[in-house]
Design an enzyme around this catalytic site. Structure first.
Site, PDB file in Angstrom:
ATOM      1  N   LYS A   1       0.505  -1.124   0.199  1.00 28.36           N
ATOM      2  CA  LYS A   1       0.168   0.116  -0.165  1.00 28.36           C
ATOM      3  C   LYS A   1       1.046   1.186   0.280  1.00 28.36           C
ATOM      4  O   LYS A   1       1.712   1.579   0.709  1.00 28.36           O
ATOM      5  CB  LYS A   1      -0.598   0.182   0.829  1.00 28.36           C
ATOM      6  CG  LYS A   1      -2.083   1.358   1.024  1.00 28.36           C
ATOM      7  CD  LYS A   1      -3.007   0.731   2.454  1.00 28.36           C
ATOM      8  CE  LYS A   1      -4.075   1.746   3.094  1.00 28.36           C
ATOM      9  NZ  LYS A   1      -4.872   1.651   4.015  1.00 28.36           N
TER      10      LYS A   1
ATOM     11  N   HIS B   1      -0.490   4.272   0.199  1.00 31.27           N
ATOM     12  CA  HIS B   1      -0.547   5.746   0.687  1.00 31.27           C
ATOM     13  C   HIS B   1      -0.894   4.991   2.352  1.00 31.27           C
ATOM     14  O   HIS B   1      -1.481   4.208   2.749  1.00 31.27           O
ATOM     15  CB  HIS B   1      -2.461   6.321  -0.198  1.00 31.27           C
ATOM     16  CG  HIS B   1      -3.120   5.006   0.365  1.00 31.27           C
ATOM     17  ND1 HIS B   1      -2.893   4.122  -0.908  1.00 31.27           N
ATOM     18  CD2 HIS B   1      -4.178   4.143   0.648  1.00 31.27           C
ATOM     19  CE1 HIS B   1      -4.139   3.180  -0.928  1.00 31.27           C
ATOM     20  NE2 HIS B   1      -5.017   3.304   0.150  1.00 31.27           N
TER      21      HIS B   1
END
Length: 262
Positions: free
Chosen positions: A136, A138
């Protein structure tokens, strides 16, 4: 099919939790008998579908089976007698459960809950973590969700070890993150050769390569030797749906594909 289990009678010297788990699996078609072509191309007389634990009551049964297996593998006395501290951290044999994506994610979660319930002194603070298939970029970022792995003793929980690819990947992730793998627990050990020409089962190969203990809730040998049920041949007692015909099919499969080193 109903998730209610028929109480099994003691058979083959198996602990009650194993017999209960076998019964739940057979009753709810999680452990199925017939003709199944596996990814390896082998034709198997049985198939274990871990994804069929899809209700609250079935997940509870699964959590109990994993937790009891872990408690047998890591008995409390062995980790408290030599401890100079009475704290849970000192007595606990591992710090967190790691569930490989995707099937391992609910396994780690429900097993952590059940261990905290059954042995709160050692496991009230037990953590869990799992990996994302894709990192991921963010928010919190990264590829690990849950307790950080760095400096932690980690027990991996997964459904099965077929070729060992997913487990090896998980071991790599944990070690690269600074964790130490102390063991692996799976639902079923098929006890078959990982490949033609090899004497080892997939679990034996992983145990040798990773250098840690590997435990299973059930093994093919236990399924074969469990007391007769009300199966196709009409036996009574034991586990309903697991009769001599079903067990004989598994015996023949084991004779053809069984590993010498398990």
């Amino acid at each position: 099919m109903s998730t209610a289990s028929i109480a099994p009678s003691p058979a083959a010297g198996l602990p009650a939790y194993k017999l209960s788990f076998i019964n739940t699996c057979v009753t709810n078609s999680i452990l199925r008998f017939g003709t199944f072509t596996l990814k390896s191309g082998r034709v198997s007389p049985y198939f274990f579908q871990a994804g069929a634990f899809n209700t609250g009551s079935l997940l509870s049964s699964l959590a109990t089976a994993y937790a009891e297996t872990i408690l047998q593998a890591f008995p409390a006395q062995a980790y408290s007698v030599n401890s100079k501290s009475s704290s849970a951290a000192a007595q606990a044999p591992f710090d967190l459960l790691f569930g490989p994506a995707y099937k391992g994610i609910p396994l780690a979660t429900i097993t952590a809950l059940k261990l905290a319930e059954l042995d709160p002194v050692r496991f009230e603070g037990l953590g869990y973590a799992f990996n994302r298939k894709e990192a991921k970029s963010h928010g919190e970022g990264g590829s690990i969700v849950g307790m950080p792995l760095a400096g932690k003793r980690v027990l991996i929980v997964d459904d099965v070890i077929t070729a060992g690819t997913a487990i090896r990947e998980s071991v790599g992730i944990i070690r690269e993150s600074g964790g130490v793998v102390v063991g692996i627990v799976v639902a079923l050990d098929r006890m078959e050769r990982v490949r033609e020409g090899s004497e080892e089962s997939a679990i034996a190969e992983v145990r040798r390569e990773v250098g840690c203990g590997v435990w299973s809730v059930l093994s093919l040998e236990e399924l074969v030797e469990v007391g007769a049920g009300t199966g196709a041949s009409g036996e009574t007692g034991g586990v309903a749906g697991l009769g001599e015909e079903e067990r004989e099919g598994m015996r023949r499969y084991r004779e053809v594909y069984g590993a010498r080193k398990v």
